[in-house]
Design a protein around this motif. Structure first.
Motif, mmCIF file in Angstrom:
data_model
loop_
_atom_site.group_PDB
_atom_site.id
_atom_site.type_symbol
_atom_site.label_atom_id
_atom_site.label_comp_id
_atom_site.label_asym_id
_atom_site.label_seq_id
_atom_site.Cartn_x
_atom_site.Cartn_y
_atom_site.Cartn_z
ATOM 1 N N GLY A 1 -1.355 -5.648 4.586
ATOM 2 C CA GLY A 1 -2.798 -5.367 4.614
ATOM 3 C C GLY A 1 -3.238 -4.856 5.957
ATOM 4 N N SER A 2 -4.470 -4.371 5.945
ATOM 5 C CA SER A 2 -5.370 -4.085 7.149
ATOM 6 C C SER A 2 -6.041 -2.780 7.145
ATOM 7 C CB SER A 2 -4.333 -4.051 8.613
ATOM 8 O OG SER A 2 -3.243 -3.078 8.448
ATOM 9 N N VAL A 3 -6.196 -2.291 5.967
ATOM 10 C CA VAL A 3 -6.906 -1.037 5.569
ATOM 11 C C VAL A 3 -8.549 -1.056 5.853
ATOM 12 C CG1 VAL A 3 -7.762 0.661 3.899
ATOM 13 C CG2 VAL A 3 -5.447 -0.274 3.730
ATOM 14 N N PRO A 4 -9.151 -0.303 6.922
ATOM 15 C CA PRO A 4 -10.325 -0.598 7.566
ATOM 16 C C PRO A 4 -11.356 -0.542 6.175
ATOM 17 C CG PRO A 4 -9.032 0.978 8.795
ATOM 18 C CD PRO A 4 -8.229 0.667 7.544
ATOM 19 N N ALA B 1 -3.648 4.831 -0.616
ATOM 20 C CA ALA B 1 -2.840 5.316 -1.313
ATOM 21 C C ALA B 1 -1.423 4.388 -1.170
ATOM 22 C CB ALA B 1 -2.564 6.635 -0.814
ATOM 23 N N ALA B 2 -1.522 3.694 -0.051
ATOM 24 C CA ALA B 2 -0.150 3.019 0.365
ATOM 25 C C ALA B 2 -0.541 1.395 0.643
ATOM 26 C CB ALA B 2 0.718 3.553 1.068
ATOM 27 N N VAL B 3 0.536 0.632 0.575
ATOM 28 C CA VAL B 3 0.353 -0.845 1.115
ATOM 29 C C VAL B 3 0.645 -0.905 2.724
ATOM 30 C CG1 VAL B 3 0.805 -3.198 1.000
ATOM 31 C CG2 VAL B 3 0.455 -1.716 -1.032
ATOM 32 N N PRO B 4 -0.093 -0.876 3.670
ATOM 33 C CA PRO B 4 0.292 -1.419 4.930
ATOM 34 C C PRO B 4 1.261 -2.550 4.927
ATOM 35 C CG PRO B 4 -2.183 -1.348 4.888
ATOM 36 C CD PRO B 4 -1.530 -1.456 3.549
ATOM 37 N N VAL B 5 2.456 -2.296 5.911
ATOM 38 C CA VAL B 5 3.175 -3.491 6.285
ATOM 39 C C VAL B 5 3.442 -3.113 7.775
ATOM 40 C CG1 VAL B 5 5.511 -4.220 5.782
ATOM 41 C CG2 VAL B 5 4.536 -3.084 3.962
ATOM 42 N N CYS B 6 2.719 -4.138 8.371
ATOM 43 C CA CYS B 6 2.687 -4.165 9.784
ATOM 44 C C CYS B 6 3.589 -5.019 10.600
ATOM 45 C CB CYS B 6 1.088 -4.355 10.175
ATOM 46 S SG CYS B 6 0.088 -3.374 9.368
ATOM 47 N N HIS B 7 4.127 -4.548 11.798
ATOM 48 C CA HIS B 7 4.823 -5.516 12.693
ATOM 49 C C HIS B 7 4.036 -5.268 14.025
ATOM 50 C CE1 HIS B 7 6.602 -1.575 13.879
ATOM 51 N NE2 HIS B 7 6.895 -2.229 15.235
ATOM 52 N N VAL B 8 4.348 -6.699 14.791
ATOM 53 C CA VAL B 8 3.869 -6.808 16.255
ATOM 54 C C VAL B 8 4.212 -5.321 16.896
ATOM 55 C CG1 VAL B 8 3.570 -8.003 18.106
ATOM 56 C CG2 VAL B 8 3.033 -9.145 15.791
ATOM 57 N N PRO C 1 4.268 2.611 -3.062
ATOM 58 C CA PRO C 1 4.313 3.236 -1.632
ATOM 59 C C PRO C 1 3.782 2.294 -0.531
ATOM 60 C CG PRO C 1 2.625 4.129 -3.118
ATOM 61 C CD PRO C 1 3.387 3.326 -3.720
ATOM 62 N N THR C 2 4.536 2.300 0.457
ATOM 63 C CA THR C 2 4.034 1.645 1.447
ATOM 64 C C THR C 2 3.834 2.425 2.980
ATOM 65 O OG1 THR C 2 6.217 0.923 2.466
ATOM 66 C CG2 THR C 2 5.035 -0.581 0.716
ATOM 67 N N ARG C 3 3.040 2.048 3.879
ATOM 68 C CA ARG C 3 3.216 2.702 5.132
ATOM 69 C C ARG C 3 3.421 1.882 6.265
ATOM 70 N NH1 ARG C 3 -1.321 2.050 7.947
ATOM 71 N NH2 ARG C 3 -3.175 1.391 6.993
ATOM 72 N N GLY C 4 4.178 2.224 7.169
ATOM 73 C CA GLY C 4 4.377 1.372 8.558
ATOM 74 C C GLY C 4 3.278 1.310 9.400
ATOM 75 N N CYS C 5 2.904 0.303 10.122
ATOM 76 C CA CYS C 5 1.825 0.194 11.057
ATOM 77 C C CYS C 5 2.239 -0.970 12.185
ATOM 78 C CB CYS C 5 0.505 -0.371 10.401
ATOM 79 S SG CYS C 5 0.566 -1.660 9.175
ATOM 80 N N THR C 6 1.476 -0.950 13.241
ATOM 81 C CA THR C 6 1.438 -2.203 14.044
ATOM 82 C C THR C 6 0.186 -3.014 14.076
ATOM 83 O OG1 THR C 6 0.729 -0.765 15.855
ATOM 84 C CG2 THR C 6 3.231 -1.029 15.636
ATOM 85 N N ASN C 7 0.361 -4.366 14.119
ATOM 86 C CA ASN C 7 -0.659 -5.206 14.072
ATOM 87 C C ASN C 7 -0.592 -6.497 14.781
ATOM 88 O OD1 ASN C 7 -2.472 -7.366 12.465
ATOM 89 N ND2 ASN C 7 -3.658 -5.619 12.286
ATOM 90 N N LYS C 8 -1.449 -7.033 15.435
ATOM 91 C CA LYS C 8 -1.276 -8.223 16.198
ATOM 92 C C LYS C 8 -2.561 -9.073 15.998
ATOM 93 C CE LYS C 8 -3.063 -6.693 20.873
ATOM 94 N NZ LYS C 8 -3.007 -6.643 22.219
ATOM 95 N N ALA C 9 -3.183 -9.136 15.016
ATOM 96 C CA ALA C 9 -4.299 -9.816 14.623
ATOM 97 C C ALA C 9 -4.306 -10.496 13.374
ATOM 98 C CB ALA C 9 -5.445 -8.618 14.628
ATOM 99 N N SER C 10 -3.139 -11.416 13.026
ATOM 100 C CA SER C 10 -3.287 -12.276 11.865
ATOM 101 C C SER C 10 -2.180 -13.565 12.130
ATOM 102 C CB SER C 10 -2.913 -11.724 10.556
ATOM 103 O OG SER C 10 -3.429 -12.375 9.452
#
Length: 290
Positions: A253-256, A201-208, A228-237
């Protein structure tokens, strides 16, 4: 059909009047999907394999055709275990695309996606989706430049090769290590596109986690009027390599999805609507004031 024999012509600009800025042709999701199919048809693309070299050549060709000056940066990768499969040592490559007249010591931004896959996957989503959205937005940016110049980079050897998943992002680390101090200061932000085509439903926009989130926040603000976007955390790219160097960075990105890192990661996994939304987020950020 008109019976008139006259031919209309656009009115000439008055002397000294600047020409109107060019506008990019719209985001071509069918072009993106065609590129995803082409990359997935190569098969698994371990970083040290001939298949990865073919993928690099394909992406380099797309970026050259869009009008960029493309250079290849070669680097060594170690042997290891990638997603349970032993992989050999060898070399990989970063494909770096700069617009004409680009000066890396002047303010600019970087957009990246990764060329390689784990050994058992053709990688339609991970990460042909990111590569081809990047290539299409690169084409748009050459037609209608953004607020700052953009370097587009297809990174080699993003996937982990051991260390309990900690030995990864070799290509982006090589790229950042090769930047002199003035060049690092000139990078105003970096966005990595990694798995950007899974339906959501939204594009993930992640920070570390624990790092500065200002770049991810800026991307989301730029996209807010259209996607629409959603915030997230990610350290794998590949964004992590830039954060470690003190450069603001984020990941789209990073939707399972069930086919992650498997032979089932084929083009049918990828959703055209999410590709379009991801492209719109990136385009909005590139166009946004700095």
């Amino acid at each position: 059909m008109s019976s008139s024999s006259s031919t209309s012509r656009p009115a000439a600009s008055a002397p000294g009047t600047p020409a109107p800025p060019s506008r990019a042709d719209p985001f071509g999701v069918d072009t993106v999907l065609g590129g995803i199919r082409a990359l997935a048809s190569i098969g698994p693309r371990d970083a040290a394999s001939p298949a990865s070299e073919r993928a690099a050549a394909y992406v380099a060709g797309r970026l050259r055709a869009a009008g960029y000056r493309v250079t290849l940066q070669t680097f060594a990768v170690p042997a290891g275990i990638s997603w349970g499969v032993r992989v050999p040592a060898g070399t990989s490559v970063d494909v770096v695309a700069d617009p004409p007249g680009f000066d890396p010591t002047k303010p600019h931004v970087v957009v990246g996606a990764h060329l390689d896959t784990v050994p058992q996957s053709p990688g339609a989503e991970d990460d042909a989706s990111g590569l081809m959205v990047m290539a299409e937005v690169a084409r748009m940016t050459r037609q209608q430049p953004g607020a700052l110049p953009v370097r587009f980079v297809a990174f080699g050897a993003e996937e982990a090769r051991g260390g309990n998943g900690t030995l990864y992002a070799f290509g982006s680390r090589h790229f950042v290590a090769g930047l002199g101090a003035p060049e690092r200061r000139a990078v105003r932000g970096m966005v990595a596109l990694d798995r950007v085509g899974v339906a959501a439903a939204a594009v993930p926009v992640c920070h570390v986690a624990g790092a500065d989130s200002s770049l991810a926040d800026a991307v989301r603000r730029a996209a807010a009027p259209v996607v629409p976007t959603r915030g997230c955390t990610n350290k794998a790219s590949d964004h992590v390599s830039f954060v470690r160097a003190g450069i603001p960075a984020a990941r789209l990105g990073s939707v399972p999805y069930a086919a992650y890192h498997s032979a089932g990661d084929v083009p049918s996994v990828v959703d055209r609507g999410q590709l379009t939304r991801s492209g719109a987020v990136l385009w909005a950020w590139i166009r946004s004031p700095r």
